[in-house]
Write a protein that holds these residues in place. Structure first.
Motif, mmCIF file in Angstrom:
data_model
loop_
_atom_site.group_PDB
_atom_site.id
_atom_site.type_symbol
_atom_site.label_atom_id
_atom_site.label_comp_id
_atom_site.label_asym_id
_atom_site.label_seq_id
_atom_site.Cartn_x
_atom_site.Cartn_y
_atom_site.Cartn_z
ATOM 1 N N PHE A 68 19.472 -3.677 13.386
ATOM 2 C CA PHE A 68 18.314 -4.434 12.914
ATOM 3 C C PHE A 68 17.067 -3.551 12.963
ATOM 4 O O PHE A 68 16.951 -2.648 13.799
ATOM 5 N N TYR A 69 16.129 -3.864 12.079
ATOM 6 C CA TYR A 69 14.831 -3.206 12.058
ATOM 7 C C TYR A 69 13.778 -4.312 12.143
ATOM 8 O O TYR A 69 13.807 -5.259 11.359
ATOM 9 N N VAL A 70 12.882 -4.181 13.099
ATOM 10 C CA VAL A 70 11.929 -5.242 13.399
ATOM 11 C C VAL A 70 10.511 -4.762 13.131
ATOM 12 O O VAL A 70 10.147 -3.633 13.482
ATOM 13 N N LYS A 71 9.729 -5.603 12.505
ATOM 14 C CA LYS A 71 8.311 -5.335 12.286
ATOM 15 C C LYS A 71 7.513 -6.283 13.181
ATOM 16 O O LYS A 71 7.670 -7.496 13.118
ATOM 17 N N VAL A 72 6.651 -5.726 14.027
ATOM 18 C CA VAL A 72 5.842 -6.510 14.955
ATOM 19 C C VAL A 72 4.401 -6.017 14.894
ATOM 20 O O VAL A 72 4.158 -4.815 14.960
ATOM 21 N N ASP A 73 3.456 -6.939 14.779
ATOM 22 C CA ASP A 73 2.048 -6.554 14.835
ATOM 23 C C ASP A 73 1.683 -6.125 16.251
ATOM 24 O O ASP A 73 2.268 -6.618 17.237
ATOM 25 N N ASP A 74 0.691 -5.241 16.360
ATOM 26 C CA ASP A 74 0.368 -4.687 17.668
ATOM 27 C C ASP A 74 -0.412 -5.643 18.566
ATOM 28 O O ASP A 74 -0.652 -5.325 19.745
ATOM 29 N N ASP A 75 -0.781 -6.814 18.056
ATOM 30 C CA ASP A 75 -1.463 -7.791 18.899
ATOM 31 C C ASP A 75 -0.582 -9.014 19.173
ATOM 32 O O ASP A 75 -1.067 -10.114 19.416
ATOM 33 N N VAL A 76 0.731 -8.797 19.135
ATOM 34 C CA VAL A 76 1.709 -9.840 19.433
ATOM 35 C C VAL A 76 2.423 -9.484 20.735
ATOM 36 O O VAL A 76 2.800 -8.329 20.954
ATOM 37 N N HIS A 77 2.601 -10.469 21.613
ATOM 38 C CA HIS A 77 3.344 -10.248 22.860
ATOM 39 C C HIS A 77 4.826 -10.484 22.595
ATOM 40 O O HIS A 77 5.218 -11.529 22.073
#
Length: 220
Positions: A68-77
């Motif tokens: 899997f490849y995950v995209k997460v914003d840097d202001d998300v816990h």
């Protein structure tokens, strides 16, 4: 974590419109020290976020062979253990696109944020986008990342970043943490991330975190 569990985490960033400037040099220095950046051949800009996302997936799959490849914003816990365990439940399924799904309105009025120049493609005024994952965090399986990589030149880009390329539970995060049922991720809808994340991220982690050793006990 990368060697022991096969979990790779990187800050993904392109470069400024004037390569070699102060900001680029600062990123280069930090990357040399921590080696935790994935640098893209991409000019950073708010209206280029969907292009950056597509380029991220195509670049990541060319470097790492992952499920899997995950995209997460840097202001998300993010609770990494819960994230990996959630994805593991879908490991054997093809064409996985998983996140917190939504369907927002198509904005046809010029001059407003998220104005969609191609609003007419979605039908009459007042229609909504097709259902898609909110951009704060979502994951795609290897086959979808490969599809993006192969078809990168011809993929269409809309104004809404989330449309361009966990069934996760974000609500009542503190209650779930206290009950021993930590969320995959936490963010404030009003801010599209943790509000005042620099000041509050540690507070959110203390309230909603899964425990410092959780990620080390996962078996993917």
């Amino acid at each position: 974590m990368e060697k022991e569990k096969g979990i790779v985490t990187r800050f993904v960033i392109g470069h400024s419109a004037a390569p070699g400037g102060v900001l680029d040099k600062a990123i280069d220095a930090e990357d040399a020290e921590h080696q935790d950046f994935l640098r893209l051949n991409h000019v950073e800009g708010y209206h280029q976020l969907s292009t950056k996302t597509r380029l991220y997936f195509s670049t990541a799959i060319s470097i790492w062979d992952a499920d899997f490849y995950v995209k997460v914003d840097d202001d998300v816990h993010v609770n990494l253990g819960m994230l990996v365990n959630s994805l593991a439940n879908h490991k054997s399924k093809p064409r996985i696109y998983i996140g917190c799904m939504k369907s927002g309105p198509v904005l046809s009025q010029k001059g407003v944020k998220y104005h969609e120049p191609e609003y007419w493609k979605f039908g009459e005024e007042g229609n909504k986008y097709f259902r898609h994952a909110t951009g704060q965090i979502y994951a795609i399986s290897k086959d979808l990342a490969a599809y993006i990589s192969i078809n990168l030149p011809i993929l269409h880009r809309y104004a809404n970043e989330d449309l361009s390329p966990l069934l996760t539970k974000f609500l009542d995060r503190e209650w779930k943490a206290k009950a021993g049922n930590a969320c995959v991720a936490s963010f404030d809808w009003s801010c599209s991330g943790i509000c005042k994340s620099v000041e509050r991220m540690k507070i959110v982690h203390n309230s909603c975190g899964e425990g410092d050793g959780a990620a080390w006990n996962i078996d993917f």
